[in-house]
Scaffold this motif. Structure first.
Motif, PDB file in Angstrom:
ATOM      1  N   LEU A 156      -4.743   5.629  -5.597  1.00  0.00           N
ATOM      2  CA  LEU A 156      -3.559   6.394  -5.202  1.00  0.00           C
ATOM      3  C   LEU A 156      -3.975   7.698  -4.520  1.00  0.00           C
ATOM      4  CD1 LEU A 156      -0.463   5.994  -5.534  1.00  0.00           C
ATOM      5  CD2 LEU A 156      -0.589   7.552  -7.491  1.00  0.00           C
TER       6      LEU A 156
ATOM      7  N   CYS B 250      -3.624   2.264 -10.811  1.00  0.00           N
ATOM      8  CA  CYS B 250      -3.743   2.394  -9.351  1.00  0.00           C
ATOM      9  C   CYS B 250      -4.718   3.528  -9.037  1.00  0.00           C
ATOM     10  CB  CYS B 250      -2.382   2.656  -8.723  1.00  0.00           C
ATOM     11  SG  CYS B 250      -1.148   1.380  -9.083  1.00  0.00           S
TER      12      CYS B 250
ATOM     13  N   LYS C 263       0.804  -1.218   0.000  1.00  0.00           N
ATOM     14  CA  LYS C 263       0.000   0.000   0.000  1.00  0.00           C
ATOM     15  C   LYS C 263       0.837   1.268   0.000  1.00  0.00           C
ATOM     16  CE  LYS C 263      -4.120  -1.912   2.240  1.00  0.00           C
ATOM     17  NZ  LYS C 263      -5.080  -1.760   3.356  1.00  0.00           N
TER      18      LYS C 263
ATOM     19  N   CYS D 226       0.486  -4.104  -8.220  1.00  0.00           N
ATOM     20  CA  CYS D 226       0.102  -3.536  -6.919  1.00  0.00           C
ATOM     21  C   CYS D 226      -1.060  -2.560  -7.102  1.00  0.00           C
ATOM     22  CB  CYS D 226       1.299  -2.842  -6.271  1.00  0.00           C
ATOM     23  SG  CYS D 226       2.708  -3.926  -5.976  1.00  0.00           S
ATOM     24  N   PHE D 227      -2.265  -3.105  -7.302  1.00  0.00           N
ATOM     25  CA  PHE D 227      -3.423  -2.262  -7.581  1.00  0.00           C
ATOM     26  C   PHE D 227      -3.897  -1.502  -6.341  1.00  0.00           C
ATOM     27  CE2 PHE D 227      -3.727  -6.009 -10.431  1.00  0.00           C
ATOM     28  CZ  PHE D 227      -3.485  -5.357 -11.626  1.00  0.00           C
ATOM     29  N   ASN D 228      -3.486  -1.948  -5.147  1.00  0.00           N
ATOM     30  CA  ASN D 228      -3.935  -1.312  -3.916  1.00  0.00           C
ATOM     31  C   ASN D 228      -3.001  -0.203  -3.437  1.00  0.00           C
ATOM     32  OD1 ASN D 228      -6.198  -3.047  -3.612  1.00  0.00           O
ATOM     33  ND2 ASN D 228      -4.851  -4.645  -2.798  1.00  0.00           N
ATOM     34  N   LEU D 229      -2.053   0.148  -4.267  1.00  0.00           N
ATOM     35  CA  LEU D 229      -1.073   1.160  -3.878  1.00  0.00           C
ATOM     36  C   LEU D 229      -1.754   2.497  -3.599  1.00  0.00           C
ATOM     37  CD1 LEU D 229       2.042   1.115  -3.593  1.00  0.00           C
ATOM     38  CD2 LEU D 229       2.159   2.165  -5.862  1.00  0.00           C
ATOM     39  N   LYS D 230      -1.486   3.071  -2.407  1.00  0.00           N
ATOM     40  CA  LYS D 230      -2.096   4.336  -2.017  1.00  0.00           C
ATOM     41  C   LYS D 230      -1.080   5.472  -1.898  1.00  0.00           C
ATOM     42  CE  LYS D 230      -5.894   2.174   0.554  1.00  0.00           C
ATOM     43  NZ  LYS D 230      -6.923   2.571  -0.423  1.00  0.00           N
TER      44      LYS D 230
ATOM     45  N   CYS E  88      -6.720   9.773 -10.807  1.00  0.00           N
ATOM     46  CA  CYS E  88      -6.671   9.559  -9.351  1.00  0.00           C
ATOM     47  C   CYS E  88      -7.137  10.851  -8.687  1.00  0.00           C
ATOM     48  CB  CYS E  88      -5.261   9.190  -8.906  1.00  0.00           C
ATOM     49  SG  CYS E  88      -4.556   7.758  -9.776  1.00  0.00           S
TER      50      CYS E  88
ATOM     51  N   ALA F   6       2.590  -0.889 -11.357  1.00  0.00           N
ATOM     52  CA  ALA F   6       1.236  -0.578 -11.798  1.00  0.00           C
ATOM     53  C   ALA F   6       0.449  -1.827 -12.168  1.00  0.00           C
ATOM     54  CB  ALA F   6       1.288   0.380 -12.986  1.00  0.00           C
TER      55      ALA F   6
END
Length: 483
Positions: free
Chosen positions: A448, A445, A397, A419-423, A470, A416
């Motif tokens: 983000l 993402c 994340k 890691c689709f949950n990257l914030k 985003c 990209a």
């Protein structure tokens, strides 16, 4: 400070008289009838501790007090005062008090509401409230409000303040404060071993202690606390440069061995900026604090891979670990940390220049549930390390790979696509990053929330693309054309 009532005294005598129940005679030639009346008051309970900063006027009977500051110039002191009277003797003051009482809607609140309000006050303000009137005095010392003591200020004489406060809180349970669970005195630079010894002796139920920046305390005082407070779970000694170890005293080791096997129940330990901590000290900490789940060793510059090996032998439940700026930690240390496997969720290795893709591969292979990684300034990390991380730690994340000049758009593409949950993503000063890599991240993402591209060569169009895809993302940048 001039006497404000029987049981009142200056800092030089407050500790010795705080539990004195014997009435004292009024001084001759009293300045006012109010002073004379106060001096003849009889106490039924020990006097409370009142903590004031320098040159600050207190409150007496709901009105501003004209008492002068302590004889100790320029320091915060702990004062001892008697409970305020129920009635005032001077007729003019009585009339004013009656008028104020009619206007004071707060006095109509029930006790439980007042206690709820008081619960939001810091320790020194709560002590001030105890001087307003007898009702507030009784409410301010309700045991439910004293689960936490929080003192701040570089000039406060915190040793004496703690001694006076604990004496008052020991009123119903002699010598021990059974309700007190948290003591926070971070930044009180005048705290010494004497203050910590007071805590150790009087607070057996202590669960949280924060003494960050109190650089005068030593190992012996910390040993006393962890030995006499068996329920202590949270300890912050960051910036305490004299602390080199966490262990039980020799007496406690012998006495308590049958009880808990010489173990300390600490789960959270912050030793940031404890510069003198070495591998041997870390070995002792690990052997005694086997229940650790959060450990922060930022800027403990003498720690090496060997210290991390000791740590992983005993502390197998660590979830969060920081070894930022520990310049001797290398890929071998990462191999040891990887033994935590799926339990590790947070790892900070910022500015550990000896860590390369090899160390990242160890972490990525075995710590698949990693959520946060700070690898800023690890210049040996390349796109290959980012690729391996992205493919194995898909629930990541937050990632900081700023100042990693060998990471390019290729590495961002792997992030990209996996890691689709990257914030949160920091790419500060990544010279090889371009707008194309940012657009790939933004297109995949969607969650983000923070993107740092300061000192990166990215166009305004790329930043606008990120903002379109985003919408909740806050972009930190150095491009004056984008706003």
């Amino acid at each position: 400070m001039a006497s404000t009532g029987k049981g009142s005294s200056s800092i030089s005598s407050d500790v010795s008289s705080s539990t004195d129940h014997t009435p004292t005679k009024a001084q001759k030639n009293a300045a006012t009838s109010e002073d004379s009346d106060l001096s003849m008051r009889t106490l039924s309970t020990p006097s409370p501790a009142l903590i004031f900063p320098p040159n600050t006027q207190g409150f007496q009977n709901g009105r501003g007090s004209s008492t002068s500051s302590s004889s100790v110039t320029g320091e915060t002191v702990a004062m001892v005062h008697s409970p305020p009277p129920t009635r005032l003797t001077h007729p003019l003051i009585r009339l004013a008090s009656k008028h104020q009482k009619e206007q004071a809607n707060i006095d109509r609140l029930p006790d439980h509401s007042m206690i709820q309000i008081f619960s939001f006050l810091p320790t020194n303000q709560l002590c001030r409230c105890a001087r307003v009137c007898r009702r507030w005095y009784n409410l301010a010392w309700d045991p439910r409000l004293w689960r936490t003591i929080r003192l701040t200020g570089e000039t406060i004489n915190v040793d004496r303040a703690l001694k006076v406060l604990t004496r008052r809180l020991c009123q119903d349970t002699p010598n021990v404060c059974l309700m007190l669970e948290t003591v926070i005195v971070s930044g009180c630079r005048r705290l010494t071993d004497r203050g910590l010894y007071t805590i150790a002796q009087c607070c057996p139920e202590l669960r949280r202690l924060e003494v960050s920046g109190c650089y005068n305390i030593s190992n012996e005082a910390v040993f006393d606390v962890v030995s006499l407070c068996p329920n202590l779970e949270h300890l912050d000694v960051s910036g305490c440069s004299k602390v080199t170890c966490i262990s039980l005293t020799r007496e406690a080791s012998i006495k308590l061995s049958p009880l808990h096997g010489k173990q300390i129940s600490i789960r959270y330990l912050d030793m940031t900026d404890c510069f003198v901590l070495e591998d041997e000290g870390l070995h002792t900490i690990a052997a005694h604090c086997t229940q650790l789940t959060h450990l922060y060793l930022r800027r403990c510059v003498r720690i090496t891979d060997e210290g991390l090996r000791y740590l992983m032998i005993y502390c197998t439940s660590i979830k969060e670990l920081s070894v930022s700026d520990c310049r001797f930690v290398s890929d071998f240390g990462m191999r040891e940390i990887a033994k935590l496997e799926s339990r590790l969720r947070y790892l900070s290795i910022a500015h550990c220049g000896r860590i390369t893709d090899v160390g990242i591969r160890y972490i990525a292979k075995y710590c698949s549930k990693l959520r946060y990684l700070n690898a800023r300034g690890c210049e040996g990390i390349t796109d290959h390390g980012v690729e391996y991380l992205a493919k194995n730690c898909t629930k990541l994340k937050s990632l900081d790979i700023g100042k990693c000049p060998l990471v390019s758009d290729t590495g961002l593409e792997f992030l990209a696509l996996n890691c689709f949950n990257l914030k949160r993503l920091s790419l500060k000063s990544c010279e090889s990053i371009t707008g194309q890599g940012l657009q790939i991240v933004a297109a995949n993402c969607f969650d983000l929330q923070m993107l740092n591209v300061q000192d990166c060569d990215v166009s305004v169009d790329a930043l606008r693309f990120v903002k379109r895809h985003c919408k909740r993302c806050i972009i930190e940048h150095t491009n004056p054309a984008f706003f």
